[in-house]
Structures are given as C-alpha cells and as structure tokens.
Design a protein around this motif. Structure first.
Motif, short mmCIF file in Angstrom:
data_model
loop_
_atom_site.label_atom_id
_atom_site.label_comp_id
_atom_site.label_asym_id
_atom_site.label_seq_id
_atom_site.Cartn_x
_atom_site.Cartn_y
_atom_site.Cartn_z
N ARG A 17 65.63 79.44 -82.80
CA ARG A 17 64.84 80.41 -82.02
C ARG A 17 65.43 81.80 -82.11
O ARG A 17 66.64 81.97 -82.16
N TRP A 19 64.17 86.03 -80.59
CA TRP A 19 63.22 86.81 -79.83
C TRP A 19 63.46 88.29 -80.08
O TRP A 19 64.60 88.75 -80.07
N SER A 105 73.13 79.76 -73.20
CA SER A 105 72.10 78.74 -72.97
C SER A 105 72.77 77.44 -72.59
O SER A 105 73.97 77.26 -72.79
N THR A 108 68.05 73.25 -72.61
CA THR A 108 66.75 73.89 -72.80
C THR A 108 66.58 75.14 -71.94
O THR A 108 65.47 75.65 -71.81
N ASP A 109 67.65 75.65 -71.36
CA ASP A 109 67.58 76.84 -70.50
C ASP A 109 68.33 78.02 -71.10
O ASP A 109 69.43 77.87 -71.64
N PRO A 122 63.80 78.24 -68.28
CA PRO A 122 63.57 77.44 -69.49
C PRO A 122 63.25 78.32 -70.70
O PRO A 122 62.54 79.32 -70.58
N LEU A 123 63.80 77.94 -71.84
CA LEU A 123 63.57 78.69 -73.07
C LEU A 123 62.09 78.85 -73.36
O LEU A 123 61.65 79.91 -73.82
N ASP A 124 61.30 77.83 -73.09
CA ASP A 124 59.87 77.93 -73.34
C ASP A 124 59.21 78.98 -72.46
O ASP A 124 58.24 79.60 -72.86
N GLU A 125 59.74 79.21 -71.26
CA GLU A 125 59.16 80.20 -70.36
C GLU A 125 59.55 81.63 -70.71
O GLU A 125 58.84 82.57 -70.36
N THR A 127 59.78 82.66 -73.74
CA THR A 127 59.26 82.90 -75.08
C THR A 127 57.78 83.24 -75.05
O THR A 127 56.96 82.45 -74.60
N PRO A 135 57.89 86.31 -82.14
CA PRO A 135 58.38 85.87 -80.83
C PRO A 135 59.11 87.00 -80.11
O PRO A 135 59.86 87.75 -80.72
#
Length: 191
Positions: A17, A19, A105, A108-109, A122-125, A127, A135
C-alpha cells in the motif's frame, strides 16, 4: 490531477500500500488543485521498508532530515522511524520532488506515531482513491498531521477542505485534536 500520474507510474510495481499525502491528498479529496505545491509526499507503512528497498533500486532513495533537508545514504535493512525519518529521491528525477513518509501500523490499522499508539484507524478507512485510481490519504488524517503546525499553508488547507468533510470525518478530526490542543483555532469549525 495529471501532475500525480508520475507517482502512480513510478509506484506501479510497488507491491504494498501507498498513499498520496499532504496537500496533494487534500486536492484529490476536493477534486481540484487548490494551491501550488513544492513537492509530493507519499505515505508508506514502515513495516514495508524491505519492499521499498526491493522496488526502488535505481536510484535508491536517501534518508532526509525534514527539518534541515540534509540527506544521507540509506542502506536496505536499516531501520527507520515513522515521523522523523523521510526518504527522498533526487529532486530532478520527477516533475516535483518526491518524498516518502513512513507510517506506523499494527496489523490492519494505521497508527498516528505521535499518539502513543492510541490514535488509530483501519487502513481501509484511511484509503481513498481518485477517479484515476491514485490512492490517497483520507483528509481527516492529513489535517490531523497539519494541525500540529501553524504554517499559513496548513491553515489555508484546513479552511479549503473543512466544509467538504462529512460529519463522521469532522467529528473524528475534532475528537483527535481537542484532547491535545483544547484551544486549537480549528475546533470551532469542526463542531
């Protein structure tokens, strides 16, 4: 945001990942270039430094002191610390200088390196992605970093973006600035 396409192309083979961060991330969020930028900040997870070393070999990035701009060689395997350590590529390699900022990190955070592990998301939040698939870091995270400074460009960035934040992002940012800076000038605009 074609000016960021060079980053997307350069990171095409990066297997982890990443960003777009800083002011460019805020521009991607509001879908327009709001002001000139002197560089491009890219956030990567510190745990993926081996992947950075394997992907970017020619030239290999250097370690840059963000306060002085002084650079020194970076050897793969050398541990770097989120926050004070920044990786830099030669300024003439891209249309704008490219810097890699490291993020802490845990599984997953994402973890705010200044929050002693208590500020996380959370990484998904964190992104988001542009219409071109670039990204970028969620605006509340970018603004949390910027809230530590009183630079005019950071205040301008906040005022340009604050009205675009949905209630969830506003509340999150407010709740993470207020405990550390209860008199912060941005707080009234977040309530």
């Amino acid at each position: 945001m074609n000016s960021l396409s060079f980053v997307q192309a350069y990171f095409a083979d990066y297997p982890a990942r990443y960003w777009i961060a800083g002011g460019w991330a805020l521009d991607l969020f509001v879908d327009r270039v709001r002001r000139p930028h002197t560089d491009v900040d890219v956030l990567v997870l510190a745990r993926d430094l081996d992947r950075v070393a394997e992907t970017f070999t020619d030239p290999r990035p250097t370690v840059e002191n963000p306060n002085t701009g002084e650079q020194r060689p970076w050897e793969p395997g050398e541990p770097l610390t989120p926050g004070p350590d920044v990786l830099a590529f030669p300024d003439d390699l891209f249309p704008a200088p490219l810097r890699i900022i490291l993020a802490a990190s845990d599984d997953t955070d994402w973890i705010y390196h200044r929050g002693r592990g208590t500020v996380r998301k959370p990484l998904d939040e964190i992104t988001l992605a542009s219409s071109d698939g670039i990204p970028y870091l969620a605006p509340e995270i970018v603004l949390l970093f910027k809230s530590r400074s009183d630079r005019p460009k950071d205040t301008e960035d906040f005022h340009d973006v604050a009205t675009h934040l949905d209630p969830h992002r506003r509340t999150w940012l407010h709740d993470h600035i207020a405990p550390r800076h209860p008199n912060h000038a941005w707080l009234p605009a977040l309530t």
